[in-house]
Design a protein around this motif. Structure first.
Motif, PDB file in Angstrom:
ATOM      1  N   ALA A  17       4.139  15.062  -9.215  1.00  0.00           N
ATOM      2  CA  ALA A  17       2.777  14.684  -8.800  1.00  0.00           C
ATOM      3  C   ALA A  17       2.017  15.920  -8.347  1.00  0.00           C
ATOM      4  O   ALA A  17       2.580  16.787  -7.669  1.00  0.00           O
ATOM      5  CB  ALA A  17       2.850  13.661  -7.666  1.00  0.00           C
ATOM      6  N   VAL A  18       0.752  15.968  -8.702  1.00  0.00           N
ATOM      7  CA  VAL A  18      -0.062  17.140  -8.367  1.00  0.00           C
ATOM      8  C   VAL A  18      -0.356  17.170  -6.864  1.00  0.00           C
ATOM      9  O   VAL A  18      -0.527  18.228  -6.260  1.00  0.00           O
ATOM     10  CB  VAL A  18      -1.342  17.173  -9.237  1.00  0.00           C
ATOM     11  N   LEU A  19      -0.362  15.993  -6.260  1.00  0.00           N
ATOM     12  CA  LEU A  19      -0.546  15.897  -4.805  1.00  0.00           C
ATOM     13  C   LEU A  19       0.361  14.796  -4.269  1.00  0.00           C
ATOM     14  O   LEU A  19       0.412  13.700  -4.832  1.00  0.00           O
ATOM     15  CB  LEU A  19      -2.012  15.564  -4.479  1.00  0.00           C
ATOM     16  N   LYS A  20       1.096  15.109  -3.199  1.00  0.00           N
ATOM     17  CA  LYS A  20       1.951  14.106  -2.543  1.00  0.00           C
ATOM     18  C   LYS A  20       1.475  13.973  -1.101  1.00  0.00           C
ATOM     19  O   LYS A  20       1.394  14.976  -0.387  1.00  0.00           O
ATOM     20  CB  LYS A  20       3.416  14.549  -2.555  1.00  0.00           C
ATOM     21  N   VAL A  21       1.166  12.750  -0.728  1.00  0.00           N
ATOM     22  CA  VAL A  21       0.692  12.506   0.639  1.00  0.00           C
ATOM     23  C   VAL A  21       1.650  11.518   1.284  1.00  0.00           C
ATOM     24  O   VAL A  21       2.073  10.549   0.648  1.00  0.00           O
ATOM     25  CB  VAL A  21      -0.735  11.903   0.625  1.00  0.00           C
ATOM     26  N   PHE A  22       2.005  11.764   2.521  1.00  0.00           N
ATOM     27  CA  PHE A  22       2.821  10.812   3.273  1.00  0.00           C
ATOM     28  C   PHE A  22       1.959  10.309   4.427  1.00  0.00           C
ATOM     29  O   PHE A  22       1.602  11.071   5.327  1.00  0.00           O
ATOM     30  CB  PHE A  22       4.083  11.484   3.798  1.00  0.00           C
ATOM     31  N   LEU A  23       1.563   9.028   4.350  1.00  0.00           N
ATOM     32  CA  LEU A  23       0.708   8.455   5.398  1.00  0.00           C
ATOM     33  C   LEU A  23       1.578   7.858   6.479  1.00  0.00           C
ATOM     34  O   LEU A  23       2.505   7.109   6.179  1.00  0.00           O
ATOM     35  CB  LEU A  23      -0.141   7.321   4.820  1.00  0.00           C
ATOM     36  N   THR A  24       1.281   8.144   7.712  1.00  0.00           N
ATOM     37  CA  THR A  24       2.042   7.509   8.789  1.00  0.00           C
ATOM     38  C   THR A  24       1.066   7.004   9.849  1.00  0.00           C
ATOM     39  O   THR A  24      -0.103   7.386   9.880  1.00  0.00           O
ATOM     40  CB  THR A  24       3.027   8.472   9.488  1.00  0.00           C
ATOM     41  N   ALA A  25       1.581   6.158  10.704  1.00  0.00           N
ATOM     42  CA  ALA A  25       0.836   5.711  11.892  1.00  0.00           C
ATOM     43  C   ALA A  25       1.904   5.133  12.803  1.00  0.00           C
ATOM     44  O   ALA A  25       2.990   4.760  12.327  1.00  0.00           O
ATOM     45  CB  ALA A  25      -0.192   4.649  11.520  1.00  0.00           C
ATOM     46  N   THR A  26       1.643   5.069  14.068  1.00  0.00           N
ATOM     47  CA  THR A  26       2.654   4.536  14.993  1.00  0.00           C
ATOM     48  C   THR A  26       2.926   3.079  14.638  1.00  0.00           C
ATOM     49  O   THR A  26       2.069   2.397  14.054  1.00  0.00           O
ATOM     50  CB  THR A  26       2.156   4.597  16.444  1.00  0.00           C
ATOM     51  N   ALA A  27       4.120   2.594  15.014  1.00  0.00           N
ATOM     52  CA  ALA A  27       4.482   1.212  14.703  1.00  0.00           C
ATOM     53  C   ALA A  27       3.476   0.251  15.344  1.00  0.00           C
ATOM     54  O   ALA A  27       3.074  -0.737  14.720  1.00  0.00           O
ATOM     55  CB  ALA A  27       5.898   0.923  15.190  1.00  0.00           C
ATOM     56  N   SER A  28       3.033   0.544  16.567  1.00  0.00           N
ATOM     57  CA  SER A  28       2.112  -0.407  17.202  1.00  0.00           C
ATOM     58  C   SER A  28       0.749  -0.396  16.509  1.00  0.00           C
ATOM     59  O   SER A  28       0.130  -1.456  16.342  1.00  0.00           O
ATOM     60  CB  SER A  28       1.988  -0.153  18.703  1.00  0.00           C
ATOM     61  N   ALA A  29       0.291   0.773  16.067  1.00  0.00           N
ATOM     62  CA  ALA A  29      -0.992   0.811  15.332  1.00  0.00           C
ATOM     63  C   ALA A  29      -0.870   0.025  14.035  1.00  0.00           C
ATOM     64  O   ALA A  29      -1.785  -0.702  13.642  1.00  0.00           O
ATOM     65  CB  ALA A  29      -1.397   2.255  15.037  1.00  0.00           C
ATOM     66  N   ARG A  30       0.271   0.137  13.374  1.00  0.00           N
ATOM     67  CA  ARG A  30       0.459  -0.567  12.101  1.00  0.00           C
ATOM     68  C   ARG A  30       0.560  -2.080  12.314  1.00  0.00           C
ATOM     69  O   ARG A  30      -0.002  -2.864  11.547  1.00  0.00           O
ATOM     70  CB  ARG A  30       1.699  -0.023  11.375  1.00  0.00           C
ATOM     71  N   ALA A  31       1.276  -2.476  13.363  1.00  0.00           N
ATOM     72  CA  ALA A  31       1.411  -3.920  13.643  1.00  0.00           C
ATOM     73  C   ALA A  31       0.031  -4.509  13.959  1.00  0.00           C
ATOM     74  O   ALA A  31      -0.298  -5.611  13.515  1.00  0.00           O
ATOM     75  CB  ALA A  31       2.362  -4.140  14.810  1.00  0.00           C
ATOM     76  N   GLU A  32      -0.744  -3.741  14.689  1.00  0.00           N
ATOM     77  CA  GLU A  32      -2.078  -4.228  15.046  1.00  0.00           C
ATOM     78  C   GLU A  32      -2.969  -4.388  13.798  1.00  0.00           C
ATOM     79  O   GLU A  32      -3.693  -5.367  13.651  1.00  0.00           O
ATOM     80  CB  GLU A  32      -2.717  -3.255  16.015  1.00  0.00           C
ATOM     81  N   ARG A  33      -2.865  -3.419  12.874  1.00  0.00           N
ATOM     82  CA  ARG A  33      -3.649  -3.514  11.630  1.00  0.00           C
ATOM     83  C   ARG A  33      -3.241  -4.754  10.842  1.00  0.00           C
ATOM     84  O   ARG A  33      -4.081  -5.488  10.339  1.00  0.00           O
ATOM     85  CB  ARG A  33      -3.358  -2.300  10.736  1.00  0.00           C
ATOM     86  N   ARG A  34      -1.921  -4.944  10.728  1.00  0.00           N
ATOM     87  CA  ARG A  34      -1.425  -6.097   9.979  1.00  0.00           C
ATOM     88  C   ARG A  34      -1.909  -7.394  10.631  1.00  0.00           C
ATOM     89  O   ARG A  34      -2.315  -8.337   9.960  1.00  0.00           O
ATOM     90  CB  ARG A  34       0.109  -6.011   9.946  1.00  0.00           C
TER      91      ARG A  34
END
Ligand code: DC
Length: 220
Positions: free
Chosen positions: A136-153
């Motif tokens: 891949a010409v660009l590889k990105v790894f997106l992260t966020a804290t577990a609580s931020a992710r749970a809140e988004r979901r």
């Protein structure tokens, strides 16, 4: 002839990678692969057919028989529209169980690579940069804290009128993170040449812009 470019966007569950990846694809006019949807389809199909989620060989044999198609933001499995059906927490959890098996992962490799078409592809998942598209010409790894992710979901589900409990979502998400990261076959890892983007405090637009800027510099 060189292959069309790929932007690989990996990350844990609810890190926002699906939203970011599809918007990046839209902005660039590229194709989009939601690889998690494929694991979710295997989870749904195997559940319907009564196949044990722990039976890797049988799951691997099921995959070539599935009729999968993506069309106009809709997903079809054996002719049936399953776009929303595969988004439930239950199917997400089962997807992370079926995804542990090497037979399942192997049976999905060619299908995933077939999405690489001109003028380019944005692919999101867990192993897009590490296994499926290592060039891949660009590889990105997106992260966020577990609580931020749970809140988004939580917000996504409530917006859809689906009732949810934040503490249950956090627990499910941590369970899936642990399984996706600890499995032997293609675990969720940060590819060594990936750019890590922490999104807890970023808006979707900021995350999309960062990925587009990185892409422009990678092809400059
Ligand atoms: O991205 P998602 O939540 O829709 O993915 C559902 C599950 O599928 C996830 O818990 C692990 C698995 N998966 C995977 O193993 N490899 C991928 N490239 C994408 C998803």
């Amino acid at each position: 002839m060189s292959l069309p470019p790929v932007i690989a966007i990996d990350g844990p569950t609810a890190s926002g990678k699906g939203t970011v990846a599809s918007l990046v694809a839209q902005k660039l006019g590229f194709h989009y692969l939601d690889s998690g949807a494929l694991y979710r389809l295997v989870a749904l199909a195997s559940e319907k057919q009564g196949i044990d989620s722990k039976n890797g060989p049988e799951l691997g044999l099921l995959i070539p028989k599935l009729l999968i198609s993506f069309s106009n933001h809709q997903i079809f499995l054996n002719g049936e529209e399953v776009t929303d059906t595969i988004r439930t927490e239950n199917i997400g959890l089962r997807a992370s169980v079926v995804a542990v098996h090497p037979e399942v992962r192997l049976a999905l490799v060619d299908l995933q690579r077939s999405f690489r078409q001109s003028p380019g592809l944005v692919a999101d998942g867990r192993d897009m940069g590490s296994v499926i598209f290592p060039d891949a010409v660009l590889k990105v790894f997106l992260t966020a804290t577990a609580s931020a992710r749970a809140e988004r979901r939580y917000k996504q589900l409530i917006a859809k009128g689906i009732s949810a409990k934040l503490s249950d979502l956090l627990q499910d998400l941590q369970e899936r993170d642990a399984r996706d990261s600890s499995r032997g076959a293609a675990p969720l890892i940060i590819a060594k040449d990936a750019k890590v983007l922490e999104t807890s405090d970023l808006s979707i637009d900021q995350a999309v812009k960062t990925v587009l800027d990185c892409y422009q510099s990678s092809i400059a």
